[in-house]
Design a protein around this motif. Structure first.
Motif, short mmCIF file in Angstrom:
data_model
loop_
_atom_site.label_atom_id
_atom_site.label_comp_id
_atom_site.label_asym_id
_atom_site.label_seq_id
_atom_site.Cartn_x
_atom_site.Cartn_y
_atom_site.Cartn_z
N ASN A 57 0.80 -1.23 0.00
CA ASN A 57 0.00 0.00 0.00
C ASN A 57 0.83 1.27 0.00
O ASN A 57 0.29 2.36 0.15
N GLU A 58 2.15 1.16 -0.17
CA GLU A 58 3.00 2.35 -0.16
C GLU A 58 2.75 3.17 -1.42
O GLU A 58 2.76 2.64 -2.53
N ARG A 59 2.53 4.47 -1.24
CA ARG A 59 2.22 5.32 -2.38
C ARG A 59 2.92 6.67 -2.21
O ARG A 59 3.35 7.03 -1.11
N PHE A 60 3.01 7.39 -3.34
CA PHE A 60 3.62 8.71 -3.30
C PHE A 60 2.80 9.67 -4.14
O PHE A 60 2.12 9.27 -5.08
N PHE A 61 2.84 10.93 -3.77
CA PHE A 61 2.05 11.98 -4.40
C PHE A 61 2.99 12.85 -5.22
O PHE A 61 4.00 13.31 -4.72
#
Length: 131
Positions: A57-61
């Motif tokens: 679930n690791e995400r970046f914006f």
């Protein structure tokens, strides 16, 4: 803290080689897009303003400005649709989330560049001789 059984179930879906970038970096995100039966790679470039989550679930914006309008997009790091992430510039920031950039206008919305000094040939030889 994450449950060990969840980590074991997610393991086959995680990417083995993760892109190395941090908050404040200007990146090119190569994103796979499917249109009908055709598939192409589109590049979304901008400043990384946040990273969240863990495991699959690791995400970046990523935020960029298009026609004086801010556009933000969220990407999952382990998604098969994210082909690669290239770092164009390293940013010098002092906080983990750069949401304040949403309210900045003009030059104030720029992130300072982190200058990395390369070792000269003499310095490299000196460090190799001492090791």
């Amino acid at each position: 803290m994450r449950h060990p059984l969840i980590e074991i179930a997610e393991q086959p879906f995680l990417k083995s080689v993760l892109p190395e970038f941090s908050i404040g970096d200007t990146v090119d995100v190569h994103c796979r897009i499917v249109e009908g039966d055709k598939e192409r790679v589109q590049i979304f470039n901008g400043v990384v303003i946040a990273r969240q989550g863990a495991g699959i679930n690791e995400r970046f914006f990523v935020r960029r400005i298009v026609a004086n309008e801010g556009v933000e997009r969220t990407f999952l790091i382990h998604s098969p649709n994210v082909v690669e992430v290239n770092v164009r510039r390293r940013g010098k920031v002092r906080r983990a989330k750069l949401f304040y950039l949403r309210y900045r206008v003009g030059k104030a919305r720029k992130v300072r560049e982190l200058r990395v000094q390369k070792k000269s040939k003499a310095q490299r030889e000196l460090s190799a001789a001492s090791a």
